[in-house]
Scaffold this motif. Structure first.
Motif, PDB file in Angstrom:
ATOM      1  N   ALA A  20     111.807 -68.319 -11.818  1.00  0.00           N
ATOM      2  CA  ALA A  20     111.274 -67.732 -10.593  1.00  0.00           C
ATOM      3  C   ALA A  20     112.082 -66.514 -10.174  1.00  0.00           C
ATOM      4  CB  ALA A  20     111.263 -68.776  -9.477  1.00  0.00           C
ATOM      5  N   LEU A  21     113.409 -66.657 -10.188  1.00  0.00           N
ATOM      6  CA  LEU A  21     114.241 -65.544  -9.722  1.00  0.00           C
ATOM      7  C   LEU A  21     114.173 -64.350 -10.660  1.00  0.00           C
ATOM      8  CD1 LEU A  21     117.373 -67.457  -8.386  1.00  0.00           C
ATOM      9  CD2 LEU A  21     115.633 -66.274  -7.063  1.00  0.00           C
ATOM     10  N   THR A  22     114.155 -64.585 -11.961  1.00  0.00           N
ATOM     11  CA  THR A  22     114.131 -63.452 -12.884  1.00  0.00           C
ATOM     12  C   THR A  22     112.766 -62.775 -12.893  1.00  0.00           C
ATOM     13  OG1 THR A  22     113.737 -65.034 -14.654  1.00  0.00           O
ATOM     14  CG2 THR A  22     115.946 -64.116 -14.501  1.00  0.00           C
ATOM     15  N   LEU A  23     111.740 -63.519 -12.535  1.00  0.00           N
ATOM     16  CA  LEU A  23     110.409 -62.915 -12.496  1.00  0.00           C
ATOM     17  C   LEU A  23     110.096 -62.319 -11.132  1.00  0.00           C
ATOM     18  CD1 LEU A  23     108.432 -65.594 -14.548  1.00  0.00           C
ATOM     19  CD2 LEU A  23     109.145 -63.319 -15.296  1.00  0.00           C
ATOM     20  N   GLY A  24     111.047 -62.407 -10.228  1.00  0.00           N
ATOM     21  CA  GLY A  24     110.901 -61.671  -8.974  1.00  0.00           C
ATOM     22  C   GLY A  24     110.411 -62.452  -7.790  1.00  0.00           C
ATOM     23  N   ALA A  25     110.710 -63.749  -7.706  1.00  0.00           N
ATOM     24  CA  ALA A  25     110.246 -64.539  -6.554  1.00  0.00           C
ATOM     25  C   ALA A  25     110.831 -64.003  -5.255  1.00  0.00           C
ATOM     26  CB  ALA A  25     110.618 -66.005  -6.741  1.00  0.00           C
ATOM     27  N   LEU A  26     112.187 -63.925  -5.227  1.00  0.00           N
ATOM     28  CA  LEU A  26     112.805 -63.235  -4.091  1.00  0.00           C
ATOM     29  C   LEU A  26     113.124 -61.839  -4.587  1.00  0.00           C
ATOM     30  CD1 LEU A  26     115.498 -65.996  -3.437  1.00  0.00           C
ATOM     31  CD2 LEU A  26     113.313 -65.836  -2.262  1.00  0.00           C
ATOM     32  N   ASP A  27     112.899 -60.821  -3.783  1.00  0.00           N
ATOM     33  CA  ASP A  27     113.152 -59.461  -4.261  1.00  0.00           C
ATOM     34  C   ASP A  27     114.641 -59.189  -4.393  1.00  0.00           C
ATOM     35  OD1 ASP A  27     110.207 -57.973  -2.933  1.00  0.00           O
ATOM     36  OD2 ASP A  27     110.916 -57.994  -5.021  1.00  0.00           O
ATOM     37  N   LEU A  28     115.177 -59.556  -5.573  1.00  0.00           N
ATOM     38  CA  LEU A  28     116.603 -59.353  -5.773  1.00  0.00           C
ATOM     39  C   LEU A  28     116.856 -57.960  -6.328  1.00  0.00           C
ATOM     40  CD1 LEU A  28     117.391 -62.777  -7.459  1.00  0.00           C
ATOM     41  CD2 LEU A  28     118.082 -62.093  -5.172  1.00  0.00           C
ATOM     42  N   PRO A  29     117.996 -57.385  -5.955  1.00  0.00           N
ATOM     43  CA  PRO A  29     118.338 -56.066  -6.527  1.00  0.00           C
ATOM     44  C   PRO A  29     118.497 -56.167  -8.048  1.00  0.00           C
ATOM     45  CG  PRO A  29     120.187 -56.994  -5.296  1.00  0.00           C
ATOM     46  CD  PRO A  29     119.001 -57.832  -4.978  1.00  0.00           C
ATOM     47  N   PRO A  30     118.238 -55.093  -8.774  1.00  0.00           N
ATOM     48  CA  PRO A  30     118.272 -55.101 -10.250  1.00  0.00           C
ATOM     49  C   PRO A  30     119.603 -55.585 -10.816  1.00  0.00           C
ATOM     50  CG  PRO A  30     117.349 -53.037  -9.447  1.00  0.00           C
ATOM     51  CD  PRO A  30     117.830 -53.800  -8.238  1.00  0.00           C
ATOM     52  N   CYS A  32     121.478 -57.917  -9.694  1.00  0.00           N
ATOM     53  CA  CYS A  32     121.434 -59.385  -9.728  1.00  0.00           C
ATOM     54  C   CYS A  32     120.594 -59.875 -10.893  1.00  0.00           C
ATOM     55  CB  CYS A  32     120.822 -59.922  -8.421  1.00  0.00           C
ATOM     56  SG  CYS A  32     122.023 -60.163  -7.114  1.00  0.00           S
ATOM     57  N   ARG A  33     119.419 -59.224 -11.054  1.00  0.00           N
ATOM     58  CA  ARG A  33     118.500 -59.624 -12.120  1.00  0.00           C
ATOM     59  C   ARG A  33     119.172 -59.508 -13.482  1.00  0.00           C
ATOM     60  NH1 ARG A  33     113.033 -57.988 -11.344  1.00  0.00           N
ATOM     61  NH2 ARG A  33     112.325 -58.662  -9.256  1.00  0.00           N
ATOM     62  N   GLU A  34     119.961 -58.427 -13.644  1.00  0.00           N
ATOM     63  CA  GLU A  34     120.639 -58.172 -14.924  1.00  0.00           C
ATOM     64  C   GLU A  34     121.586 -59.301 -15.284  1.00  0.00           C
ATOM     65  OE1 GLU A  34     120.769 -53.387 -14.868  1.00  0.00           O
ATOM     66  OE2 GLU A  34     122.681 -54.427 -15.170  1.00  0.00           O
ATOM     67  N   VAL A  35     122.250 -59.842 -14.269  1.00  0.00           N
ATOM     68  CA  VAL A  35     123.184 -60.936 -14.526  1.00  0.00           C
ATOM     69  C   VAL A  35     122.428 -62.237 -14.750  1.00  0.00           C
ATOM     70  CG1 VAL A  35     124.994 -62.331 -13.495  1.00  0.00           C
ATOM     71  CG2 VAL A  35     125.003 -59.860 -13.189  1.00  0.00           C
ATOM     72  N   LEU A  36     121.362 -62.416 -13.965  1.00  0.00           N
ATOM     73  CA  LEU A  36     120.606 -63.671 -13.995  1.00  0.00           C
ATOM     74  C   LEU A  36     119.898 -63.898 -15.333  1.00  0.00           C
ATOM     75  CD1 LEU A  36     120.630 -65.491 -11.608  1.00  0.00           C
ATOM     76  CD2 LEU A  36     118.397 -64.615 -10.928  1.00  0.00           C
ATOM     77  N   TRP A  37     119.342 -62.851 -15.868  1.00  0.00           N
ATOM     78  CA  TRP A  37     118.506 -62.955 -17.058  1.00  0.00           C
ATOM     79  C   TRP A  37     119.191 -63.646 -18.245  1.00  0.00           C
ATOM     80  CZ3 TRP A  37     114.407 -63.723 -19.572  1.00  0.00           C
ATOM     81  CH2 TRP A  37     114.180 -63.227 -20.855  1.00  0.00           C
ATOM     82  N   PRO A  38     120.409 -63.205 -18.628  1.00  0.00           N
ATOM     83  CA  PRO A  38     121.038 -63.877 -19.779  1.00  0.00           C
ATOM     84  C   PRO A  38     121.841 -65.121 -19.399  1.00  0.00           C
ATOM     85  CG  PRO A  38     122.215 -61.850 -19.228  1.00  0.00           C
ATOM     86  CD  PRO A  38     121.235 -62.093 -18.144  1.00  0.00           C
ATOM     87  N   LEU A  39     121.778 -65.548 -18.143  1.00  0.00           N
ATOM     88  CA  LEU A  39     122.620 -66.645 -17.677  1.00  0.00           C
ATOM     89  C   LEU A  39     122.506 -67.920 -18.512  1.00  0.00           C
ATOM     90  CD1 LEU A  39     124.689 -66.743 -15.444  1.00  0.00           C
ATOM     91  CD2 LEU A  39     123.018 -67.819 -13.964  1.00  0.00           C
ATOM     92  N   PRO A  40     121.298 -68.375 -18.833  1.00  0.00           N
ATOM     93  CA  PRO A  40     121.201 -69.599 -19.647  1.00  0.00           C
ATOM     94  C   PRO A  40     121.969 -69.496 -20.962  1.00  0.00           C
ATOM     95  CG  PRO A  40     119.066 -69.028 -18.781  1.00  0.00           C
ATOM     96  CD  PRO A  40     119.978 -67.879 -18.459  1.00  0.00           C
ATOM     97  N   ALA A  41     121.872 -68.324 -21.604  1.00  0.00           N
ATOM     98  CA  ALA A  41     122.594 -68.148 -22.870  1.00  0.00           C
ATOM     99  C   ALA A  41     124.095 -68.240 -22.643  1.00  0.00           C
ATOM    100  CB  ALA A  41     122.224 -66.812 -23.502  1.00  0.00           C
TER     101      ALA A  41
END
Lengths: 90, 208
Positions: A20-30, A32-41
């Motif tokens: 949800a967060l990486t696909l833009g549920a809450l409008d996070l600044p880019p 944040c998104r950059e860090v969030l995206w590879p987090l599972p890995a």
């Protein structure tokens, strides 16, 4: 709930939150998104490293009971002598 | 011993190494009120051995241990003391904590042991540090109840006992023990045992 069910639940919860967060549920600044995206890995790799380090540490500090082995050997001798006196035939 | 009433129940499944003869001699020397030899004709497995033994047990607590000197009786007073201290339903001997340890294991064996225990802790979160150990003290009713509920064999049986105990909210205390392996004979851990351990672990993971 079985342990498997607990794991699946936790994964589903965290997984959907991440998606949800990486696909833009809450409008996070880019940023944040950059860090969030590879987090599972990152989490997977860190968990792997943690596991290796823990097992490695535990193997290295596994008590080698030389004293216990020595003591046991002498007690075996003692016991054999005692039992022989009491009539045991070996 | 320390003013504690005890009896020793020996279950032998027709071991070809003369165990039965030695046990019979011990019975003569120490008396059949102290040494209870209860043999079986053939190898029938651990769970049924426990059941068989309990039928003849007259005490309130049962200590299970290996008879090949890998488990040392010197820890028995420790187990009893621990049980009284916390009024535990089960006291489990652990090789992985405190002064616990092992003698006679090479690096590979230690690695497999610690690795397997790590995976077990992560998956089952059992609240006991040594799940595959078999040096334990049980309240008699607790042992009876657990055996009824357990379905696995071998290493996994020992693990399942602890997991079921947790499910039934039994309390578990721990005592560090030293495990001196290979006093008599070879101890091998083959690929087969590892595979069946993993299968058993995953089954417990998925069903408890």
């Amino acid at each position: 709930m079985t342990k498997l069910a607990q794991w699946l639940w936790a994964l589903a919860l965290l997984g959907s939150a991440w998606a949800a967060l990486t696909l833009g549920a809450l409008d996070l600044p880019p940023s944040c998104r950059e860090v969030l995206w590879p987090l599972p890995a990152y989490v997977l790799v860190s968990a792997g490293c943690f596991a290796l380090a823990t097992v490695g540490y535990r193997v290295a500090t596994f008590h080698d009971c030389e004293d216990a082995a020595r003591e046991l050997q002498s007690q075996i001798q003692e016991a054999r002598a005692d039992l022989s006196r009491r009539g045991m035939r070996f | 011993m320390f003013g504690i009433n005890y009896e020793i129940i020996i279950i032998d499944d027709g071991s070809p190494d003369g165990t039965r003869e030695v046990a019979e001699q011990l019975e003569k020397i120490y008396g059949s009120d102290k040494i209870l030899l209860r043999p079986r004709e053939k190898k029938l497995g651990l769970g049924t051995a426990y059941i068989h033994g309990m039928k003849h047990a007259t005490g309130n607590y049962i200590i299970i241990m290996d008879a090949d000197l890998s488990h040392h009786p010197k820890f028995i007073p420790e187990f009893i003391r621990k049980q009284k201290e916390g009024n535990f339903d089960i006291v489990s001997g652990t090789r992985y904590k405190g002064n616990g340890g092992v003698y006679g294991w090479d690096l590979k064996r230690k690695l497999i042991s610690r690795g397997a225990n790590f995976i077990t802790q992560i998956l089952l979160r059992p609240g006991a540090s040594d799940l595959t150990g078999s040096f334990r003290l049980y309240r008699k009713e607790v042992l009876q109840k657990l055996i009824e509920k357990c379905v696995s064999k071998g290493y996994v049986f020992q693990m399942e006992m602890i997991v079921r105990a947790r499910q039934l909210n039994y309390t578990i205390g721990e005592v560090p023990i030293t495990f001196v392996d290979r006093v008599y004979g070879e101890s091998k851990l083959g690929g087969n045992e590892i595979v069946s351990f993993l299968k058993g672990l995953l089954t417990l993971f998925a069903t408890t």
